[in-house]
Design a protein around this motif. Structure first.
Motif, PDB file in Angstrom:
ATOM      1  N   GLU A 236      -3.391  -9.538  15.322  1.00 22.64           N
ATOM      2  CA  GLU A 236      -4.063  -9.123  17.456  1.00 22.64           C
ATOM      3  C   GLU A 236      -5.464  -8.386  16.898  1.00 22.64           C
ATOM      4  OE1 GLU A 236      -1.294  -8.218  20.256  1.00 22.64           O
ATOM      5  OE2 GLU A 236      -0.129  -9.002  19.418  1.00 22.64           O
ATOM      6  N   GLU A 237      -5.811  -7.260  15.561  1.00 21.14           N
ATOM      7  CA  GLU A 237      -6.805  -6.235  16.139  1.00 21.14           C
ATOM      8  C   GLU A 237      -8.060  -6.739  15.258  1.00 21.14           C
ATOM      9  OE1 GLU A 237      -3.260  -2.393  16.374  1.00 21.14           O
ATOM     10  OE2 GLU A 237      -4.697  -2.029  15.120  1.00 21.14           O
ATOM     11  N   GLY A 238      -7.803  -8.151  14.710  1.00 22.31           N
ATOM     12  CA  GLY A 238      -8.739  -8.196  13.829  1.00 22.31           C
ATOM     13  C   GLY A 238      -8.902  -8.483  12.682  1.00 22.31           C
ATOM     14  N   MET A 239     -10.090  -8.694  11.318  1.00 21.14           N
ATOM     15  CA  MET A 239      -9.569  -8.946  10.008  1.00 21.14           C
ATOM     16  C   MET A 239      -9.326  -8.251   9.898  1.00 21.14           C
ATOM     17  SD  MET A 239     -13.651 -11.401   9.500  1.00 21.14           S
ATOM     18  CE  MET A 239     -14.431  -9.681  10.487  1.00 21.14           C
ATOM     19  N   VAL A 240      -8.279  -8.767   8.438  1.00 24.79           N
ATOM     20  CA  VAL A 240      -7.397  -7.164   7.917  1.00 24.79           C
ATOM     21  C   VAL A 240      -8.035  -7.666   6.935  1.00 24.79           C
ATOM     22  CG1 VAL A 240      -5.366  -6.677   6.848  1.00 24.79           C
ATOM     23  CG2 VAL A 240      -5.295  -7.365   9.283  1.00 24.79           C
ATOM     24  N   LEU A 241      -8.631  -6.244   5.927  1.00 28.52           N
ATOM     25  CA  LEU A 241      -9.865  -6.639   4.548  1.00 28.52           C
ATOM     26  C   LEU A 241      -9.229  -6.240   3.541  1.00 28.52           C
ATOM     27  CD1 LEU A 241     -13.262  -6.620   6.392  1.00 28.52           C
ATOM     28  CD2 LEU A 241     -11.922  -8.460   5.572  1.00 28.52           C
ATOM     29  N   ALA A 242      -7.794  -6.661   2.903  1.00 27.89           N
ATOM     30  CA  ALA A 242      -7.230  -6.182   1.519  1.00 27.89           C
ATOM     31  C   ALA A 242      -8.816  -5.654   0.849  1.00 27.89           C
ATOM     32  CB  ALA A 242      -6.192  -7.128   0.809  1.00 27.89           C
ATOM     33  N   PRO A 243      -8.785  -4.572  -0.397  1.00 28.64           N
ATOM     34  CA  PRO A 243      -9.802  -4.077  -1.135  1.00 28.64           C
ATOM     35  C   PRO A 243     -10.337  -5.356  -1.812  1.00 28.64           C
ATOM     36  CG  PRO A 243      -8.398  -2.609  -1.907  1.00 28.64           C
ATOM     37  CD  PRO A 243      -7.465  -3.987  -0.010  1.00 28.64           C
TER      38      PRO A 243
ATOM     39  N   ILE B  12      -7.095   3.276  -4.103  1.00 29.26           N
ATOM     40  CA  ILE B  12      -7.922   2.268  -3.862  1.00 29.26           C
ATOM     41  C   ILE B  12      -8.038   2.433  -5.105  1.00 29.26           C
ATOM     42  CG2 ILE B  12      -9.472   1.491  -3.092  1.00 29.26           C
ATOM     43  CD1 ILE B  12      -8.732   3.051  -0.206  1.00 29.26           C
ATOM     44  N   VAL B  13      -8.645   2.894  -5.953  1.00 24.04           N
ATOM     45  CA  VAL B  13      -9.323   2.874  -7.267  1.00 24.04           C
ATOM     46  C   VAL B  13      -8.331   2.498  -7.956  1.00 24.04           C
ATOM     47  CG1 VAL B  13     -10.937   4.736  -6.320  1.00 24.04           C
ATOM     48  CG2 VAL B  13      -9.198   5.041  -7.951  1.00 24.04           C
ATOM     49  N   ARG B  14      -7.283   2.846  -8.232  1.00 24.25           N
ATOM     50  CA  ARG B  14      -6.033   1.862  -9.013  1.00 24.25           C
ATOM     51  C   ARG B  14      -5.777   0.398  -9.113  1.00 24.25           C
ATOM     52  NH1 ARG B  14      -3.142   6.957  -8.812  1.00 24.25           N
ATOM     53  NH2 ARG B  14      -2.009   5.945  -7.246  1.00 24.25           N
ATOM     54  N   ARG B  15      -6.417   0.374  -7.787  1.00 24.82           N
ATOM     55  CA  ARG B  15      -5.828  -1.415  -7.186  1.00 24.82           C
ATOM     56  C   ARG B  15      -6.897  -2.208  -8.175  1.00 24.82           C
ATOM     57  NH1 ARG B  15      -2.729  -2.018  -3.908  1.00 24.82           N
ATOM     58  NH2 ARG B  15      -1.336  -0.642  -2.974  1.00 24.82           N
ATOM     59  N   ILE B  16      -8.556  -1.938  -8.556  1.00 26.93           N
ATOM     60  CA  ILE B  16      -9.142  -2.491  -8.320  1.00 26.93           C
ATOM     61  C   ILE B  16      -9.968  -2.348 -10.242  1.00 26.93           C
ATOM     62  CG2 ILE B  16     -11.577  -3.146  -7.944  1.00 26.93           C
ATOM     63  CD1 ILE B  16     -10.096  -3.635  -6.268  1.00 26.93           C
ATOM     64  N   ASP B  17     -10.132  -3.759 -10.461  1.00 27.91           N
ATOM     65  CA  ASP B  17     -11.206  -3.737 -12.371  1.00 27.91           C
ATOM     66  C   ASP B  17     -12.629  -3.487 -12.027  1.00 27.91           C
ATOM     67  OD1 ASP B  17     -11.724  -4.246 -15.044  1.00 27.91           O
ATOM     68  OD2 ASP B  17     -11.857  -6.220 -14.791  1.00 27.91           O
TER      69      ASP B  17
ATOM     70  N   ASP C 202      -7.387  -2.281   5.793  1.00 22.11           N
ATOM     71  CA  ASP C 202      -6.322  -2.721   5.249  1.00 22.11           C
ATOM     72  C   ASP C 202      -6.359  -0.804   5.622  1.00 22.11           C
ATOM     73  OD1 ASP C 202      -3.963  -2.749   5.443  1.00 22.11           O
ATOM     74  OD2 ASP C 202      -4.118  -4.768   3.994  1.00 22.11           O
ATOM     75  N   PRO C 203      -5.167  -1.116   6.885  1.00 20.95           N
ATOM     76  CA  PRO C 203      -4.886   0.463   7.131  1.00 20.95           C
ATOM     77  C   PRO C 203      -3.158   1.347   5.732  1.00 20.95           C
ATOM     78  CG  PRO C 203      -4.682  -0.922   9.008  1.00 20.95           C
ATOM     79  CD  PRO C 203      -5.363  -1.649   8.251  1.00 20.95           C
ATOM     80  N   TYR C 204      -2.688  -0.328   5.801  1.00 13.70           N
ATOM     81  CA  TYR C 204      -1.819   0.015   4.903  1.00 13.70           C
ATOM     82  C   TYR C 204      -2.396  -0.431   2.921  1.00 13.70           C
ATOM     83  CZ  TYR C 204       0.875  -0.218   9.172  1.00 13.70           C
ATOM     84  OH  TYR C 204       1.213  -0.294  10.290  1.00 13.70           O
ATOM     85  N   LEU C 205      -3.886  -0.407   3.174  1.00 15.19           N
ATOM     86  CA  LEU C 205      -4.404  -0.156   1.602  1.00 15.19           C
ATOM     87  C   LEU C 205      -4.751   0.421   1.879  1.00 15.19           C
ATOM     88  CD1 LEU C 205      -3.250  -3.587   1.007  1.00 15.19           C
ATOM     89  CD2 LEU C 205      -1.959  -2.079  -0.159  1.00 15.19           C
ATOM     90  N   GLY C 206      -5.146   1.271   2.224  1.00 17.31           N
ATOM     91  CA  GLY C 206      -6.216   3.104   1.916  1.00 17.31           C
ATOM     92  C   GLY C 206      -7.516   3.524   2.935  1.00 17.31           C
ATOM     93  N   GLY C 207      -6.679   1.994   4.527  1.00 21.19           N
ATOM     94  CA  GLY C 207      -7.394   2.516   5.704  1.00 21.19           C
ATOM     95  C   GLY C 207      -7.435   3.015   6.536  1.00 21.19           C
TER      96      GLY C 207
ATOM     97  N   CYS D 187       0.592   5.102  13.363  1.00 21.38           N
ATOM     98  CA  CYS D 187      -0.758   5.203  12.474  1.00 21.38           C
ATOM     99  C   CYS D 187      -0.125   5.036  10.768  1.00 21.38           C
ATOM    100  CB  CYS D 187      -0.861   6.206  12.339  1.00 21.38           C
ATOM    101  SG  CYS D 187      -0.379   8.057  12.227  1.00 21.38           S
ATOM    102  N   PRO D 188      -0.665   4.650   9.597  1.00 19.70           N
ATOM    103  CA  PRO D 188       0.096   4.898   8.750  1.00 19.70           C
ATOM    104  C   PRO D 188      -0.347   6.585   8.235  1.00 19.70           C
ATOM    105  CG  PRO D 188      -2.841   3.783   8.799  1.00 19.70           C
ATOM    106  CD  PRO D 188      -1.981   4.091  10.056  1.00 19.70           C
ATOM    107  N   LEU D 189       0.423   6.653   6.922  1.00 21.72           N
ATOM    108  CA  LEU D 189       0.530   7.462   6.631  1.00 21.72           C
ATOM    109  C   LEU D 189      -0.832   8.735   6.196  1.00 21.72           C
ATOM    110  CD1 LEU D 189       2.471  10.325   6.471  1.00 21.72           C
ATOM    111  CD2 LEU D 189       3.289   9.365   4.062  1.00 21.72           C
ATOM    112  N   SER D 190      -1.894   7.630   5.788  1.00 27.78           N
ATOM    113  CA  SER D 190      -2.869   8.203   5.365  1.00 27.78           C
ATOM    114  C   SER D 190      -3.667   9.245   6.346  1.00 27.78           C
ATOM    115  CB  SER D 190      -4.045   7.457   5.114  1.00 27.78           C
ATOM    116  OG  SER D 190      -3.987   5.870   5.446  1.00 27.78           O
ATOM    117  N   VAL D 191      -3.399   8.667   7.733  1.00 35.08           N
ATOM    118  CA  VAL D 191      -3.929   9.152   8.974  1.00 35.08           C
ATOM    119  C   VAL D 191      -2.830  10.439   9.513  1.00 35.08           C
ATOM    120  CG1 VAL D 191      -4.207   9.138  11.440  1.00 35.08           C
ATOM    121  CG2 VAL D 191      -5.426   7.062   9.921  1.00 35.08           C
ATOM    122  N   ALA D 192      -1.600  10.322   9.303  1.00 31.31           N
ATOM    123  CA  ALA D 192      -1.446  11.695  10.016  1.00 31.31           C
ATOM    124  C   ALA D 192      -1.466  12.978   8.583  1.00 31.31           C
ATOM    125  CB  ALA D 192      -0.017  11.511   9.353  1.00 31.31           C
ATOM    126  N   ALA D 193      -2.070  12.408   7.369  1.00 33.97           N
ATOM    127  CA  ALA D 193      -2.453  12.804   6.464  1.00 33.97           C
ATOM    128  C   ALA D 193      -3.821  14.317   6.504  1.00 33.97           C
ATOM    129  CB  ALA D 193      -2.488  12.816   4.834  1.00 33.97           C
TER     130      ALA D 193
END
Length: 530
Positions: free
Chosen positions: A139-146, A71-76, A87-92, A276-282
């Motif tokens: 279907e699960e609601g708003m998806v908020l990318a970083p 996540i932190v690498r994506r942001i200036d 977003d579950p596929y971007l760190g959520g 689930c995304p891999l972050s949840v498995a981790a």
């Protein structure tokens, strides 16, 4: 740092996380955050490595630890920024869990981050409670990318308003987001005090040394596990859309204080929302091994370095977008804990307990309100998880009626429940005898019974209704849970409409027993303590 200084440094970072949590709780509007404490707070270094956390929700914290670096690498990042993401596929994890992240700059140097993650009972899904029986992420609601919610100290009011227009109670939502931002501001202020006391260079070195120390402790703890390969398979009941008996398989390869965790053999991702995304498995994997480490091991990224994780892309525990994930975060994470513990039980039979109730027993409900409401009934959303029985172990029986493993929330006090929503809590009791028998009995589940005082939409996302929590060393399984509406059984995952006067009863599973019974008949609680 010398050992004493490093210990003080770690404790002070943990205290910052604790204070962030206290602010978030006291400033939040919704019962889910304010009363149930469904939130987590943590501190990360400049590269996104976990450095400290409060003792909040394991599935929140472990997933943040796994994903924050990306996540932190994506942001200036700039001073005064705050970024929001779910977003579950971007760190959520799943969409109701909304994370707010803020950077700590000192003299234009990025030194650390503070973050908090809180579960919002309404994140814009059509189904009240935003935990639908869904077939896709959208279907699960708003998806908020970083996205920057605050830029250089200035709130992006238009962006926040665009979020709040999608929820039923914008006032509560605005208050909860304000609480999350306030928690981060307190965290930044306290961290800045630490930097001022130590100096930026010493502070940064302290974060590095803390993770190195945790890595050494983790490796020593994992060396207790005999080298070898250990396997286990367990099953999810279903995905809510007709697909049943979904396998989660794990192989642990243990070698001199390191562990490779491989989920090959796990079922492919499914149309329902137990992916689930891999972050949840981790998060689930980290939790189990963290339980084997000394209590004084710092809760930071270093403690996870000896653990390697692999899962086939496109399986239940490493799903591809746009797979639905609402229940994966809560239910699949619980089953991942069970399979990893099941594998470890072969290696450490006297340390690993039987399976606990294995479900967060998710209950989401509410009413859309507006023109469809009777007598102008306003809209409302409510969400809770319900405890159950803990698995018994070699040294004692399982506890009864508690949250276990990947969740750590309170129940909602009935006074709060009944004063905020058109509900009456008719019964809240232990489900006596539901724990598995054995030399040590499993803990008993719970019975929670609601009467609806107005029409509502209800979603249940529950597990261990067909696959019972397993016992160990000859102990018997706990009783599976059961859901009922007006006395009639319901599936484990279902969306229903109810009317005033309807009664919903949820009976959660008991924990598995441990060891052979010493005599015929039921083992008493007094015998368990001997």
């Amino acid at each position: 740092m010398d050992p004493i200084s490093l210990s003080i440094f770690s404790s002070r970072l943990n205290a910052v996380s604790d204070e962030m949590g206290a602010v978030l709780q006291r400033a939040a509007f919704s019962p889910n955050i304010r009363d149930r404490l469904d939130f987590s707070c943590a501190i990360f270094d400049a590269g996104g490595q976990l450095c400290a956390q409060a003792a909040h929700i394991p599935v929140h914290l472990g997933s943040m630890a796994y994903a924050m670096a990306d996540i932190v690498r994506r942001i200036d990042w700039q001073p005064g920024d705050m970024v929001i993401v779910n977003d579950p596929y971007l760190g959520g994890t799943h969409l109701p869990d909304v994370t707010v992240i803020a950077p700590l700059f000192v003299a234009d140097e990025l030194l650390a981050f503070v973050a908090n993650r809180a579960h919002h009972a309404d994140i814009g899904a059509e189904s009240p409670g935003s935990m639908p029986i869904s077939g896709s992420l959208e279907e699960e609601g708003m998806v908020l990318a970083p996205t920057k919610l605050v830029r250089a100290g200035q709130l992006d009011s238009a962006f926040l308003d665009s979020i709040l227009r999608r929820v039923r109670n914008g006032t509560a939502g605005r208050g909860d987001f304000a609480a999350q931002m306030s928690a981060n501001r307190v965290g930044l202020a306290r961290l800045a005090e630490r930097v001022e006391a130590l100096g930026p260079a010493a502070f940064a070195r302290g974060l590095v040394e803390l993770n190195e120390y945790a890595e050494r402790l983790a490796s020593e703890a994992l060396r207790v596990i005999p080298d070898g390969e250990y396997r286990f398979v367990d099953y999810l009941d279903d995905d809510g859309l007709g697909h049943r008996d979904l396998a989660i398989a794990v192989t642990l390869q243990v070698n001199n204080g390191t562990v490779a965790v491989d989920f090959a053999g796990t079922a492919p991702q499914t149309p329902g929302n137990v992916n689930c995304p891999l972050s949840v498995a981790a998060a689930a994997v980290y939790y189990v091994f963290r339980c084997l480490m000394p209590e004084y091991t710092p809760a930071c990224a270093g403690s996870f370095r000896p653990i390697r994780l692999d899962a086939p892309e496109g399986c239940l525990v490493n799903a591809r977008r746009p797979a639905a994930v609402a229940a994966g975060n809560v239910e699949t994470s619980s089953r991942i804990v069970d399979v990893v513990m099941g594998a470890l039980a072969e290696a450490l039979p006297e340390q690993i307990p039987a399976a606990s109730h294995g479900s967060m027993n998710n209950l989401a409900m509410g009413y859309a309100g507006g023109h469809a409401g009777e007598l102008g009934t306003p809209g409302w959303d409510y969400y809770e998880t319900i405890g159950g029985g803990m698995g018994a172990g070699r040294h004692g029986g399982g506890l009864s009626g508690i949250q276990t493993h990947m969740t750590n929330t309170r129940n909602t006090p009935l006074e709060v429940l009944e004063s905020n929503y058109p509900l009456r809590l008719r019964r809240y009791a232990l489900r006596t005898g539901s724990g598995g028998a054995g030399a040590r009995r499993g803990g008993d589940g719970l019975i929670r019974e609601f009467e609806f005082l107005a029409p509502a939409s209800v979603t249940l996302l529950t597990e261990r209704r067909t696959h019972a929590p397993w016992g160990l060393e000859g102990g018997e399984p706990g009783q599976p849970g059961i859901n009922r509406l007006n006395g009639q059984p319901l599936p484990g995952k279902i969306n229903i409409s109810v009317k005033a006067g309807d009664i919903l009863t949820i009976e959660t599973a008991g924990g598995g027993g441990y060891g052979q019974r010493r005599a015929e008949g039921r083992v008493t609680r007094d015998e368990e303590k001997q």
